[in-house]
Motif scaffolding. Structure first.
Motif, PDB file in Angstrom:
ATOM      1  N   LEU A  11     -42.068  59.252  55.479  1.00 39.16           N
ATOM      2  CA  LEU A  11     -41.170  59.108  54.865  1.00 39.16           C
ATOM      3  C   LEU A  11     -40.838  59.916  53.584  1.00 39.16           C
ATOM      4  CD1 LEU A  11     -39.566  56.051  56.140  1.00 39.16           C
ATOM      5  CD2 LEU A  11     -39.488  58.206  57.386  1.00 39.16           C
ATOM      6  N   ALA A  12     -40.276  60.968  53.448  1.00 40.63           N
ATOM      7  CA  ALA A  12     -40.110  61.208  52.036  1.00 40.63           C
ATOM      8  C   ALA A  12     -38.588  60.628  51.228  1.00 40.63           C
ATOM      9  CB  ALA A  12     -38.784  63.076  52.420  1.00 40.63           C
ATOM     10  N   PRO A  13     -38.821  61.318  50.269  1.00 34.30           N
ATOM     11  CA  PRO A  13     -37.914  60.093  49.231  1.00 34.30           C
ATOM     12  C   PRO A  13     -36.942  60.674  48.861  1.00 34.30           C
ATOM     13  CG  PRO A  13     -39.387  61.158  47.738  1.00 34.30           C
ATOM     14  CD  PRO A  13     -39.899  61.932  49.428  1.00 34.30           C
ATOM     15  N   THR A  14     -36.113  61.377  50.523  1.00 34.82           N
ATOM     16  CA  THR A  14     -34.928  61.379  49.993  1.00 34.82           C
ATOM     17  C   THR A  14     -33.948  60.555  50.713  1.00 34.82           C
ATOM     18  OG1 THR A  14     -35.122  62.468  52.666  1.00 34.82           O
ATOM     19  CG2 THR A  14     -35.694  64.140  50.824  1.00 34.82           C
ATOM     20  N   GLN A  15     -32.594  61.171  50.692  1.00 35.46           N
ATOM     21  CA  GLN A  15     -31.711  59.695  51.116  1.00 35.46           C
ATOM     22  C   GLN A  15     -31.999  59.746  53.458  1.00 35.46           C
ATOM     23  OE1 GLN A  15     -29.567  58.281  49.062  1.00 35.46           O
ATOM     24  NE2 GLN A  15     -29.486  57.062  51.303  1.00 35.46           N
ATOM     25  N   ALA A  16     -32.898  60.606  53.230  1.00 34.08           N
ATOM     26  CA  ALA A  16     -32.581  59.897  54.981  1.00 34.08           C
ATOM     27  C   ALA A  16     -33.827  59.119  55.136  1.00 34.08           C
ATOM     28  CB  ALA A  16     -32.673  61.609  55.623  1.00 34.08           C
ATOM     29  N   GLY A  17     -35.008  59.456  54.346  1.00 32.47           N
ATOM     30  CA  GLY A  17     -36.118  58.916  54.166  1.00 32.47           C
ATOM     31  C   GLY A  17     -35.859  57.665  53.654  1.00 32.47           C
ATOM     32  N   ILE A  18     -34.680  57.280  52.425  1.00 33.46           N
ATOM     33  CA  ILE A  18     -34.667  55.458  52.070  1.00 33.46           C
ATOM     34  C   ILE A  18     -33.712  55.038  53.170  1.00 33.46           C
ATOM     35  CG2 ILE A  18     -33.769  54.279  50.142  1.00 33.46           C
ATOM     36  CD1 ILE A  18     -34.892  56.607  48.905  1.00 33.46           C
ATOM     37  N   THR A  19     -33.351  55.578  53.804  1.00 33.51           N
ATOM     38  CA  THR A  19     -32.451  54.904  54.910  1.00 33.51           C
ATOM     39  C   THR A  19     -33.143  54.023  55.930  1.00 33.51           C
ATOM     40  OG1 THR A  19     -30.363  55.954  53.980  1.00 33.51           O
ATOM     41  CG2 THR A  19     -30.164  55.603  56.693  1.00 33.51           C
ATOM     42  N   GLU A  20     -33.948  55.314  56.214  1.00 25.93           N
ATOM     43  CA  GLU A  20     -35.283  54.425  57.805  1.00 25.93           C
ATOM     44  C   GLU A  20     -36.189  53.949  57.224  1.00 25.93           C
ATOM     45  OE1 GLU A  20     -35.449  55.656  60.348  1.00 25.93           O
ATOM     46  OE2 GLU A  20     -37.014  55.379  61.345  1.00 25.93           O
ATOM     47  N   ALA A  21     -36.806  53.969  55.624  1.00 26.56           N
ATOM     48  CA  ALA A  21     -37.800  53.107  55.476  1.00 26.56           C
ATOM     49  C   ALA A  21     -36.308  51.568  55.913  1.00 26.56           C
ATOM     50  CB  ALA A  21     -37.873  53.815  53.584  1.00 26.56           C
ATOM     51  N   ALA A  22     -35.061  51.335  55.176  1.00 23.23           N
ATOM     52  CA  ALA A  22     -34.377  50.549  55.164  1.00 23.23           C
ATOM     53  C   ALA A  22     -34.065  49.973  56.797  1.00 23.23           C
ATOM     54  CB  ALA A  22     -33.164  50.651  54.692  1.00 23.23           C
ATOM     55  N   ARG A  23     -34.424  50.440  57.508  1.00 24.41           N
ATOM     56  CA  ARG A  23     -34.094  50.540  58.968  1.00 24.41           C
ATOM     57  C   ARG A  23     -35.266  49.995  59.517  1.00 24.41           C
ATOM     58  NH1 ARG A  23     -34.979  51.440  64.165  1.00 24.41           N
ATOM     59  NH2 ARG A  23     -36.538  52.857  63.254  1.00 24.41           N
ATOM     60  N   LEU A  24     -36.318  50.457  59.145  1.00 23.30           N
ATOM     61  CA  LEU A  24     -37.775  49.597  60.076  1.00 23.30           C
ATOM     62  C   LEU A  24     -38.138  48.136  58.964  1.00 23.30           C
ATOM     63  CD1 LEU A  24     -39.898  52.804  58.962  1.00 23.30           C
ATOM     64  CD2 LEU A  24     -39.436  51.558  61.155  1.00 23.30           C
ATOM     65  N   LEU A  25     -37.480  48.250  57.787  1.00 24.66           N
ATOM     66  CA  LEU A  25     -37.597  46.707  57.169  1.00 24.66           C
ATOM     67  C   LEU A  25     -36.639  46.100  57.903  1.00 24.66           C
ATOM     68  CD1 LEU A  25     -37.728  47.558  52.863  1.00 24.66           C
ATOM     69  CD2 LEU A  25     -39.758  46.858  54.546  1.00 24.66           C
ATOM     70  N   SER A  26     -35.198  46.233  58.223  1.00 24.71           N
ATOM     71  CA  SER A  26     -34.683  45.506  59.159  1.00 24.71           C
ATOM     72  C   SER A  26     -35.219  44.864  60.247  1.00 24.71           C
ATOM     73  CB  SER A  26     -33.358  45.857  58.751  1.00 24.71           C
ATOM     74  OG  SER A  26     -32.777  46.264  57.808  1.00 24.71           O
ATOM     75  N   ALA A  27     -35.483  45.746  60.723  1.00 25.16           N
ATOM     76  CA  ALA A  27     -35.805  45.757  62.158  1.00 25.16           C
ATOM     77  C   ALA A  27     -36.930  44.574  62.652  1.00 25.16           C
ATOM     78  CB  ALA A  27     -36.391  47.310  62.735  1.00 25.16           C
ATOM     79  N   GLY A  28     -38.099  44.567  60.674  1.00 24.00           N
ATOM     80  CA  GLY A  28     -39.375  43.446  60.857  1.00 24.00           C
ATOM     81  C   GLY A  28     -40.344  44.747  60.503  1.00 24.00           C
ATOM     82  N   ALA A  29     -40.328  45.332  60.714  1.00 22.84           N
ATOM     83  CA  ALA A  29     -41.668  46.761  60.583  1.00 22.84           C
ATOM     84  C   ALA A  29     -41.909  46.625  58.888  1.00 22.84           C
ATOM     85  CB  ALA A  29     -41.656  48.440  60.653  1.00 22.84           C
ATOM     86  N   LEU A  30     -43.503  47.439  59.179  1.00 24.30           N
ATOM     87  CA  LEU A  30     -44.163  47.483  57.457  1.00 24.30           C
ATOM     88  C   LEU A  30     -43.737  48.401  56.309  1.00 24.30           C
ATOM     89  CD1 LEU A  30     -46.749  45.217  58.053  1.00 24.30           C
ATOM     90  CD2 LEU A  30     -44.309  44.204  57.184  1.00 24.30           C
ATOM     91  N   VAL A  31     -43.669  49.093  55.820  1.00 19.29           N
ATOM     92  CA  VAL A  31     -43.239  50.543  54.722  1.00 19.29           C
ATOM     93  C   VAL A  31     -43.989  50.205  53.334  1.00 19.29           C
ATOM     94  CG1 VAL A  31     -41.947  51.823  53.934  1.00 19.29           C
ATOM     95  CG2 VAL A  31     -41.122  50.569  56.017  1.00 19.29           C
ATOM     96  N   ALA A  32     -44.800  51.006  53.395  1.00 20.94           N
ATOM     97  CA  ALA A  32     -45.174  50.827  52.424  1.00 20.94           C
ATOM     98  C   ALA A  32     -44.426  51.373  50.993  1.00 20.94           C
ATOM     99  CB  ALA A  32     -46.948  51.580  52.277  1.00 20.94           C
ATOM    100  N   MET A  33     -44.280  51.226  50.313  1.00 19.38           N
ATOM    101  CA  MET A  33     -43.136  51.087  48.768  1.00 19.38           C
ATOM    102  C   MET A  33     -43.720  52.128  47.920  1.00 19.38           C
ATOM    103  SD  MET A  33     -40.931  48.256  48.261  1.00 19.38           S
ATOM    104  CE  MET A  33     -41.339  47.433  46.620  1.00 19.38           C
ATOM    105  N   PRO A  34     -43.511  52.397  46.852  1.00 16.97           N
ATOM    106  CA  PRO A  34     -43.998  53.590  45.853  1.00 16.97           C
ATOM    107  C   PRO A  34     -43.593  52.504  44.889  1.00 16.97           C
ATOM    108  CG  PRO A  34     -42.076  54.758  46.209  1.00 16.97           C
ATOM    109  CD  PRO A  34     -41.682  53.766  47.710  1.00 16.97           C
TER     110      PRO A  34
END
Ligand code: TXA
Ligand code: MG
Length: 320
Positions: A11-34
């Motif tokens: 995921l790119a560090p854009t608004q869309a990428g950050i929104t998608e990463a947050a959605r994945l976290l809310s769904a219980g998925a794992l995201v590597a974050m800088p």
């Protein structure tokens, strides 16, 4: 570990990428974050399945608790009773590469595995703008150990994350190379006395300047920060320290201007902050050469203490 099971998205560090990463976290998925220290493997700290997934993806022992990452100090104070000296450190260094270990408050709501059943919790407000944007977008609290397989070298780029955990996590959010490059300094408390539980991205000298007192060492004899086990940060290759004259078979990692002929240098000018930022990337690259590694001496002052701590653990005999 089991075979990889999913395709890890980038995921790119854009608004869309950050929104998608947050959605994945809310769904219980794992995201590597800088973060400014190293990449963290983020999961919802209140979701027991997400937290179990972090331990499984890393192959991490269950007795090793995770750091909780937060967007602001109020969230931290709602989770734990931070002593006065901890608040002084928080005001000086948060957001930044400092983790405070403090007694849990009732009703914290964290999955029990986050704290490995301890009555304390490790808290950190990361400074990286992409981490802060993700924490704000998610709105909850995030458990995040370093995003590497347990016992191996910590990741400071998305490529390091993918090399270690690709296929085991939903996504990696790209925030570029980590600026500090060493994990956070961990400070715990014995009453009001502050103890340095892990050397890290803020020097002991800088922490003590704020405290106005020397930091203690944990005297209990127990491993209270289990990441402090002797063998850690291990490259596949063997590693020798304080080497001024490497053997012909060795890949030499230099420090300072006198290491002519070294394949890699932590810092040509002998700058400890530059060396910290480059340490894990240089270890990853040297390890990829498939030869034994020799490292030049690094002075023990400032960030040199944390650099030498990581190098000693990387050189320690392995359990397996
Ligand atoms: O810079 C960092 O701290 C990175 C980034 C991602 O924030 N995270 C990190 O996490 O280094 P990890 O899991 O690799 O190291 C966490 C350390 C471990 O040594 C763990 O034992 C210690 O924090 N820890 C966590 N909770 C603790 C607690 N309640 N008491 C003592 N130590 C604790
Ligand atoms: Mg780690």
């Amino acid at each position: 570990m089991d075979a990889p099971q999913e395709t890890t998205r980038q995921l790119a560090p854009t608004q869309a990428g950050i929104t998608e990463a947050a959605r994945l976290l809310s769904a219980g998925a794992l995201v590597a974050m800088p973060t400014e220290t190293v990449y963290g493997l983020a999961g919802d700290a209140r979701n027991p399945d997400a937290v179990a997934g972090i331990f499984a993806a890393k192959g991490r022992p269950q007795h090793n608790p995770l750091i909780v990452h937060l967007a602001d100090l109020d969230q931290a104070r709602a989770l734990a009773e931070i002593p006065q000296r901890g608040l002084a450190l928080a005001r000086a260094f948060w957001p930044g590469p400092l983790t405070l270990v403090a007694p849990l408050r009732a009703g914290h709501g964290l999955a029990p595995a986050v704290t490995a059943g301890l009555n304390s919790v490790a808290l950190r407000l990361p400074a990286h703008p992409v981490a802060r944007a993700l924490l704000t977008a998610f709105g909850g609290v995030v458990a995040a150990p370093s995003a590497n397989p347990s016992g191996r070298i910590s990741p400071t780029t998305p490529a390091h994350v993918l090399a270690g955990l690709g296929g085991r996590i939903a996504a990696v959010l790209d925030g570029g190379a980590c600026a500090v490059g060493l994990e956070s300094s961990i400070v715990g408390f014995d009453g009001e006395a502050a103890l340095l539980l892990r050397e890290g991205g803020i020097s002991r000298e800088a922490l003590e300047a704020v405290l106005g007192a020397p930091l203690g060492r944990d005297a209990s004899g127990k491993v209270t920060a289990p990441g402090q086990l002797a063998a850690h940060y291990a490259p596949r290759a063997t590693l020798r320290l304080n080497v001024r004259a490497p053997r012909p078979s060795e890949v030499w990692i230099g420090f300072g201007p006198e290491c002519e002929g070294a394949e890699f240098s932590l810092s040509q000018t002998g700058d400890l902050e530059e060396a910290a930022a480059r340490l894990f990337a240089v270890l990853h690259a040297a390890d990829a050469m498939g030869r034994p590694i020799a490292v030049a001496p690094v002075p023990e002052r400032g960030l040199g203490a944390a650099i030498n701590d990581r190098l000693r653990r990387a050189a320690a005999p392995r359990r397996a």
